[in-house]
Scaffold this motif. Structure first.
Motif, short mmCIF file in Angstrom:
data_model
loop_
_atom_site.label_atom_id
_atom_site.label_comp_id
_atom_site.label_asym_id
_atom_site.label_seq_id
_atom_site.Cartn_x
_atom_site.Cartn_y
_atom_site.Cartn_z
N ASP A 1 -37.61 -67.39 26.80
CA ASP A 1 -37.76 -65.93 26.87
C ASP A 1 -36.80 -65.22 25.92
O ASP A 1 -37.09 -64.13 25.41
CB ASP A 1 -37.54 -65.43 28.30
N ALA A 2 -35.63 -65.81 25.69
CA ALA A 2 -34.67 -65.20 24.78
C ALA A 2 -35.23 -65.13 23.36
O ALA A 2 -34.91 -64.21 22.60
CB ALA A 2 -33.36 -65.98 24.78
N TYR A 3 -36.09 -66.09 23.01
CA TYR A 3 -36.73 -66.08 21.70
C TYR A 3 -38.04 -65.28 21.71
O TYR A 3 -38.45 -64.76 20.67
CB TYR A 3 -37.00 -67.51 21.23
N ALA A 4 -38.68 -65.17 22.86
CA ALA A 4 -39.97 -64.48 22.94
C ALA A 4 -39.82 -62.96 23.02
O ALA A 4 -40.73 -62.22 22.64
CB ALA A 4 -40.75 -64.97 24.16
N ASP A 5 -38.69 -62.49 23.51
CA ASP A 5 -38.47 -61.06 23.74
C ASP A 5 -37.71 -60.46 22.56
O ASP A 5 -36.58 -60.85 22.28
CB ASP A 5 -37.64 -60.91 25.03
N THR B 1 -46.70 -60.29 25.57
CA THR B 1 -46.13 -61.63 25.49
C THR B 1 -45.83 -62.16 26.88
O THR B 1 -45.15 -61.49 27.66
CB THR B 1 -44.82 -61.60 24.68
N PRO B 2 -46.31 -63.38 27.23
CA PRO B 2 -45.99 -63.93 28.54
C PRO B 2 -44.51 -64.31 28.62
O PRO B 2 -43.97 -64.96 27.74
CB PRO B 2 -46.88 -65.18 28.63
N VAL B 3 -43.85 -63.86 29.69
CA VAL B 3 -42.44 -64.17 29.93
C VAL B 3 -42.27 -64.45 31.42
O VAL B 3 -43.21 -64.32 32.21
CB VAL B 3 -41.52 -63.00 29.51
N GLU B 4 -41.06 -64.84 31.78
CA GLU B 4 -40.76 -65.08 33.19
C GLU B 4 -41.01 -63.79 33.99
O GLU B 4 -40.49 -62.73 33.67
CB GLU B 4 -39.29 -65.49 33.35
N GLY B 5 -41.85 -63.88 35.00
CA GLY B 5 -42.11 -62.72 35.85
C GLY B 5 -43.32 -61.91 35.48
O GLY B 5 -43.67 -60.96 36.18
N GLY B 6 -43.99 -62.24 34.37
CA GLY B 6 -45.18 -61.47 34.01
C GLY B 6 -45.42 -61.41 32.52
O GLY B 6 -45.28 -62.39 31.81
N THR B 7 -45.75 -60.21 32.04
CA THR B 7 -46.07 -59.99 30.63
C THR B 7 -45.14 -58.91 30.07
O THR B 7 -45.05 -57.81 30.64
CB THR B 7 -47.53 -59.54 30.46
N LEU B 8 -44.47 -59.24 28.98
CA LEU B 8 -43.65 -58.24 28.31
C LEU B 8 -44.54 -57.37 27.45
O LEU B 8 -45.16 -57.85 26.50
CB LEU B 8 -42.58 -58.90 27.45
N LEU B 9 -44.64 -56.10 27.81
CA LEU B 9 -45.35 -55.12 27.00
C LEU B 9 -44.33 -54.49 26.06
O LEU B 9 -43.35 -53.89 26.50
CB LEU B 9 -46.00 -54.07 27.88
#
Length: 323
Positions: free
Chosen positions: A30-34, A278-286
């Motif tokens: 998630d640190a790279y996805a966000d 983007t899918p992340v821990e807990g759901g989708t990062l909009l």
């Protein structure tokens, strides 16, 4: 420091960096996805990064620039060649000019990021593939190894900062430049569910309402590039109505959509809205990057309570998805 080894292989034109972290793979991924998180460590401390685009999916693209202590900028981009969520991604990494386009005078390289579970947490192995021995030497002379070590030394602080990126955080707006704002919110749901809720009229009319009591009076949805949309609302008495209109510029469901947006009857250029899911821990990062025509317009819109109004709608969206 998370970097545990750096191996340069001039014969095979590669550099391999291994870093270990005391956190689960999902947290490291998630640190790279966000974009909010990766820009806190992608650049060295004296050259922090700003990501204006970050689409972590096959065929996606990231664009960023690093700002030096004298205000100088160095821009780059990633083109995603492959993505296996939670495990690895492969990119073409290159330099960019001031216009964001690839700088053909500078070398590009292929990079593979692999995430693995360890007894103590997780490991990230990054292999960079160079095109020639000359390019490898050139980039090493430019300080690539030292810059990478300095940048990755910042990751630990990001990984321990759970609260700032938790799924129960309200909508937040971050100023990226004089004309750009990035709005972020983790929505409890999959990217496909969030995408559908933005494009199915029967769902859209249940959550994109603004203050309680307001209602849709017109909901014309656009689903493909080149199509136009129109959303109109009125209060509980059917008064004080207004409408937003725009055109879809890009559509890559369920990950990315680029649209224009303007208030009907108001003169002036429209905003450009770039939304990524983007899918992340807990759901989708909009992640919604909004580009305004001027700093004055940006500040005027933010002063209206835009962020708070969006939080009301996104909170309502989560209830719609849960139902």
């Amino acid at each position: 420091m998370p970097v545990t080894s750096v191996e340069k292989d001039p014969e095979n034109l590669t550099m391999t960096i291994v870093a270990d972290f005391p956190v689960p793979i999902s947290r490291l991924w998630d640190a790279y996805a966000d974009p909010r998180q990766i820009e806190k460590f992608w650049g060295p401390p004296t050259y922090p990064a700003t990501f204006t685009r970050h689409d972590l999916y096959p065929g996606g693209r990231s664009e960023y620039y690093m700002t030096g202590p004298e205000g100088d900028r160095s821009a780059g981009y990633w083109e995603y060649l492959a993505v296996e969520k939670g495990h690895s991604f492969e990119v073409l990494d290159g330099f960019a000019g001031e216009d964001g386009q690839p700088n053909e005078q500078m070398p590009s390289m292929r990079m593979v990021f692999t995430f693995e579970e360890t007894a103590e947490g997780s490991r990230l192995t990054t292999i960079t593939y160079f095109n020639s021995a000359e390019e490898l030497e050139q980039l090493l002379e430019m300080g690539m190894e030292e810059g990478t070590r300095a940048a990755m030394a910042q990751i630990d602080d990001v990984l321990t900062d759970l609260r700032s990126f938790a799924a129960d955080r309200a909508t937040e707006a971050q100023l990226l430049s004089d004309t750009q704002v990035r709005v972020s919110r983790v929505i409890r749901g999959t990217p496909q569910q969030v995408w559908d809720a933005h494009h199915a009229p029967e769902l859209l009319q249940r959550w994109l309402l603004g203050p309680d009591g307001w209602q849709f009076t017109n909901c014309q949805v656009a689903t493909e590039a080149g199509q136009t949309y129109r959303y109109a609302w009125a209060d509980a008495n059917g008064e004080n109505g207004f409408a937003l209109t725009g055109e879809v510029r890009e559509s890559q469901p369920p990950h990315r959509e680029v649209t224009t947006e303007a208030m009907e009857g108001i003169d002036g250029p429209p905003t450009l809205n770039e939304q990524t899911l983007t899918p992340v821990e807990g759901g989708t990062l909009l992640s919604l990057v909004i580009t305004y025509d001027s700093k004055e317009l940006r500040d005027t819109v933010l002063a209206t309570g835009m962020t708070e109004g969006m939080e009301i709608s996104y909170s309502r969206l989560e209830k719609v998805l849960a139902a």
